[in-house]
Scaffold this active site. Structure first.
Site, mmCIF file in Angstrom:
data_model
loop_
_atom_site.group_PDB
_atom_site.id
_atom_site.type_symbol
_atom_site.label_atom_id
_atom_site.label_comp_id
_atom_site.label_asym_id
_atom_site.label_seq_id
_atom_site.Cartn_x
_atom_site.Cartn_y
_atom_site.Cartn_z
ATOM 1 C CB SER A 87 -4.591 -2.435 3.226
ATOM 2 O OG SER A 87 -2.902 -2.304 1.993
ATOM 3 C CG HIS A 117 -3.564 4.989 -0.562
ATOM 4 N ND1 HIS A 117 -3.675 3.767 -1.186
ATOM 5 C CD2 HIS A 117 -4.242 5.968 -1.362
ATOM 6 C CE1 HIS A 117 -4.990 3.261 -2.184
ATOM 7 N NE2 HIS A 117 -4.572 4.733 -2.453
ATOM 8 C CG ASP A 154 -2.071 0.759 1.297
ATOM 9 O OD1 ASP A 154 -1.945 1.899 0.363
ATOM 10 O OD2 ASP A 154 -3.104 1.017 1.667
HETATM 11 CO CO1 B1M Z 1 -6.153 5.504 -3.786
HETATM 12 N N1 B1M Z 1 -7.393 4.292 -3.917
HETATM 13 N N2 B1M Z 1 -4.897 3.934 -5.168
HETATM 14 N N3 B1M Z 1 -4.614 7.050 -4.164
HETATM 15 N N4 B1M Z 1 -6.695 6.793 -3.565
HETATM 16 C C1 B1M Z 1 -8.500 4.698 -2.798
HETATM 17 C C2 B1M Z 1 -7.816 4.576 -1.124
HETATM 18 C C3 B1M Z 1 -9.799 4.080 -3.389
HETATM 19 C C4 B1M Z 1 -10.780 4.095 -1.880
HETATM 20 C C5 B1M Z 1 -9.909 5.251 -4.413
HETATM 21 C C6 B1M Z 1 -11.735 4.655 -4.947
HETATM 22 O O1 B1M Z 1 -11.360 3.770 -5.935
HETATM 23 N N5 B1M Z 1 -12.628 5.109 -4.522
HETATM 24 C C7 B1M Z 1 -9.576 2.636 -3.993
HETATM 25 C C8 B1M Z 1 -9.372 1.807 -2.819
HETATM 26 C C9 B1M Z 1 -9.998 0.832 -3.599
HETATM 27 C C10 B1M Z 1 -10.193 -0.817 -2.559
HETATM 28 O O2 B1M Z 1 -9.354 -1.082 -2.111
HETATM 29 N N6 B1M Z 1 -11.650 -0.874 -1.764
HETATM 30 C C11 B1M Z 1 -8.064 3.393 -4.718
HETATM 31 C C12 B1M Z 1 -7.260 2.535 -5.519
HETATM 32 C C13 B1M Z 1 -7.987 1.374 -5.704
HETATM 33 C C14 B1M Z 1 -5.954 2.942 -5.761
HETATM 34 C C15 B1M Z 1 -4.899 2.050 -6.531
HETATM 35 C C16 B1M Z 1 -5.028 0.420 -6.936
HETATM 36 C C17 B1M Z 1 -5.655 2.478 -7.895
HETATM 37 C C18 B1M Z 1 -4.689 1.750 -9.024
HETATM 38 O O3 B1M Z 1 -3.050 1.936 -9.626
HETATM 39 N N7 B1M Z 1 -5.336 1.170 -10.639
HETATM 40 C C19 B1M Z 1 -3.698 2.338 -5.972
HETATM 41 C C20 B1M Z 1 -2.924 1.581 -4.858
HETATM 42 C C21 B1M Z 1 -1.817 1.582 -5.447
HETATM 43 C C22 B1M Z 1 -0.912 1.239 -4.209
HETATM 44 O O4 B1M Z 1 -1.372 1.256 -3.144
HETATM 45 N N8 B1M Z 1 -0.273 -0.519 -4.281
HETATM 46 C C23 B1M Z 1 -3.831 4.044 -5.836
HETATM 47 C C24 B1M Z 1 -3.129 4.927 -5.544
HETATM 48 C C25 B1M Z 1 -2.979 6.656 -5.372
HETATM 49 C C26 B1M Z 1 -2.036 7.021 -5.549
HETATM 50 C C27 B1M Z 1 -0.364 7.486 -5.627
HETATM 51 C C28 B1M Z 1 -2.392 8.371 -6.949
HETATM 52 C C29 B1M Z 1 -3.113 8.423 -4.247
HETATM 53 C C30 B1M Z 1 -2.280 8.341 -3.338
HETATM 54 C C31 B1M Z 1 -1.053 9.593 -2.811
HETATM 55 C C32 B1M Z 1 -0.654 9.289 -1.359
HETATM 56 O O5 B1M Z 1 -1.269 8.757 -0.325
HETATM 57 N N9 B1M Z 1 0.822 9.618 -1.191
HETATM 58 C C33 B1M Z 1 -4.155 7.592 -4.252
HETATM 59 C C34 B1M Z 1 -5.600 8.695 -3.157
HETATM 60 C C35 B1M Z 1 -5.270 9.613 -3.124
HETATM 61 C C36 B1M Z 1 -6.258 7.538 -3.018
HETATM 62 C C37 B1M Z 1 -7.795 8.324 -2.580
HETATM 63 C C38 B1M Z 1 -8.384 9.249 -3.297
HETATM 64 C C39 B1M Z 1 -7.790 9.738 -0.682
HETATM 65 C C40 B1M Z 1 -7.039 8.930 0.164
HETATM 66 C C41 B1M Z 1 -6.575 10.446 0.892
HETATM 67 O O6 B1M Z 1 -5.246 10.276 1.198
HETATM 68 N N10 B1M Z 1 -7.601 10.272 1.666
HETATM 69 C C42 B1M Z 1 -8.464 7.382 -1.903
HETATM 70 C C43 B1M Z 1 -10.545 7.823 -1.775
HETATM 71 C C44 B1M Z 1 -10.749 7.952 -0.573
HETATM 72 O O7 B1M Z 1 -10.153 7.622 1.170
HETATM 73 N N11 B1M Z 1 -11.121 8.788 -0.265
HETATM 74 C C45 B1M Z 1 -8.532 6.157 -2.243
HETATM 75 C C46 B1M Z 1 -7.070 11.598 3.095
HETATM 76 C C47 B1M Z 1 -6.136 11.463 4.249
HETATM 77 C C48 B1M Z 1 -6.329 12.301 5.232
HETATM 78 O O8 B1M Z 1 -7.513 9.999 4.088
HETATM 79 O O9 B1M Z 1 -5.586 8.271 4.148
HETATM 80 O O10 B1M Z 1 -8.507 7.553 4.767
HETATM 81 P P1 B1M Z 1 -7.179 8.178 5.325
HETATM 82 O O11 B1M Z 1 -6.587 8.933 6.276
HETATM 83 C C49 B1M Z 1 -7.102 9.078 7.453
HETATM 84 C C50 B1M Z 1 -9.121 7.934 8.246
HETATM 85 O O12 B1M Z 1 -9.069 6.430 7.564
HETATM 86 C C51 B1M Z 1 -7.379 7.364 9.889
HETATM 87 O O13 B1M Z 1 -7.046 9.124 9.570
HETATM 88 C C52 B1M Z 1 -7.043 9.904 8.918
HETATM 89 C C53 B1M Z 1 -8.176 11.019 9.062
HETATM 90 O O14 B1M Z 1 -7.951 12.277 9.908
HETATM 91 N N12 B1M Z 1 -6.262 6.720 9.321
HETATM 92 C C54 B1M Z 1 -5.740 6.240 10.212
HETATM 93 C C55 B1M Z 1 -5.622 6.652 8.607
HETATM 94 N N13 B1M Z 1 -4.276 5.612 8.852
HETATM 95 C C56 B1M Z 1 -4.783 5.781 10.369
HETATM 96 C C57 B1M Z 1 -4.146 5.311 10.940
HETATM 97 C C58 B1M Z 1 -4.290 5.097 12.386
HETATM 98 C C59 B1M Z 1 -4.807 6.009 12.881
HETATM 99 C C60 B1M Z 1 -6.154 6.565 11.699
HETATM 100 O O15 B1M Z 1 -3.604 4.815 13.169
HETATM 101 C C61 B1M Z 1 -2.377 4.255 12.833
#
Ligand code: B1M
Length: 216
Positions: free
Chosen positions: A154, A103, A101
């Site tokens: 993940s 992200h 992963d």
């Molecule tokens: Co990706 N991606 N992505 N992506 N991406 C998602 C996660 C996805 C839901 C989008 C979608 O389809 N709607 C989807 C996952 C589908 C699934 O598995 N069900 C997805 C996909 C499919 C993919 C790829 C496979 C796409 C591809 O290549 N075809 C690929 C995967 C690569 C890989 O990981 N091997 C990929 C790639 C990417 C980018 C690189 C382009 C980019 C990431 C850049 C980066 O992080 N440096 C990206 C992004 C930006 C997203 C979305 C749009 C936004 C994620 C984000 O940063 N959110 C995402 C859709 C979505 O989530 N709405 C998506 C903002 C962030 C602050 O929130 O990380 O959730 P988040 O953290 C939150 C909570 O979850 C929590 O606290 C935070 C808020 O306070 N939290 C924790 C998180 N970790 C925590 C740990 C803790 C406590 C709390 O304690 C240890």
């Protein structure tokens, strides 16, 4: 557009042009920089996720959005309030995005919030294998392990990581978070494979609250 919508728009469009001046304006409206992240910027990210899901955005565009989000967080980070406890280190947390992963925006937010609240955070970065994690735990001797992961696979990787930690006789509390996880999955699937506590955090502030509770 109203300010909040403009802020979400920078993330949706993946543009940094005008972002910083608008963040400066937002700082006058919001009492806490974190509320700007959790509010309009996260609204923008949620929309990016929705558009990506609907095939209206490609990965390269999502990457631009991530860059804009990172720039916003980097600007706001130094302005965030640090904890009232002063400079006493409250504990050491090792953080990682799990194997497979990439992200890291959520993980980095957790790092910022814990660091600003008196924790010593060792960030191992992304795609961290259980072997790398175990090595780093032995080297750094943390109090808590923090795992982040956004992909459905993940969540499964966290189960494997818990099994590997257990096999390595590690039973430190684990904090888990990320979009594909739920409390139920954590309690029924991850906890079941581990000796120590496994706690689910819905966001970074919840992660801080749980960490504080563990370190009391
Ligand atoms: Co990706 N991606 N992505 N992506 N991406 C998602 C996660 C996805 C839901 C989008 C979608 O389809 N709607 C989807 C996952 C589908 C699934 O598995 N069900 C997805 C996909 C499919 C993919 C790829 C496979 C796409 C591809 O290549 N075809 C690929 C995967 C690569 C890989 O990981 N091997 C990929 C790639 C990417 C980018 C690189 C382009 C980019 C990431 C850049 C980066 O992080 N440096 C990206 C992004 C930006 C997203 C979305 C749009 C936004 C994620 C984000 O940063 N959110 C995402 C859709 C979505 O989530 N709405 C998506 C903002 C962030 C602050 O929130 O990380 O959730 P988040 O953290 C939150 C909570 O979850 C929590 O606290 C935070 C808020 O306070 N939290 C924790 C998180 N970790 C925590 C740990 C803790 C406590 C709390 O304690 C240890």
């Amino acid at each position: 557009l109203p300010l909040n919508e403009r802020l979400a728009y920078y993330i949706i469009e993946g543009t940094k042009e005008g972002l910083i001046p608008d963040l400066e304006l937002a700082l006058k409206e919001y009492s806490n920089p974190l509320d700007i992240i959790n509010g309009p910027l996260m609204d923008g990210m949620a929309e990016v996720g929705r558009l990506f899901n609907d095939n209206q955005l490609i990965v390269a565009e999502v990457l631009q959005s991530a860059e804009a989000m990172k720039a916003a967080v980097a600007f706001l980070e130094p302005l965030m309030e640090s904890g009232s406890e002063g400079s006493n280190v409250k504990g050491k947390v090792i953080l990682a995005t799990v194997k497979g992963d990439v992200h890291d925006i959520g993980k980095n937010l957790v790092d910022i919030i814990l660091s600003n609240n008196g924790y010593n955070v060792v960030d191992l970065g992304i795609k961290v294998t259980p072997t790398e994690l175990i090595e780093a735990i032995r080297k750094n001797n943390p109090d808590i392990i923090g795992l982040s992961g956004l992909l459905v696979k993940s969540a499964q990787q966290m189960v494997i990581t818990a099994q590997d930690l257990k096999a390595a006789e590690i039973s430190l509390p684990i904090l888990v978070g990320g979009a594909a996880l739920s409390r139920q999955f954590t309690d029924t699937k991850i906890s079941a494979e581990y000796e120590g506590l496994v706690l689910y955090a819905k966001d970074a502030m919840d992660g801080l609250a749980l960490t504080n509770r563990l370190q009391k």
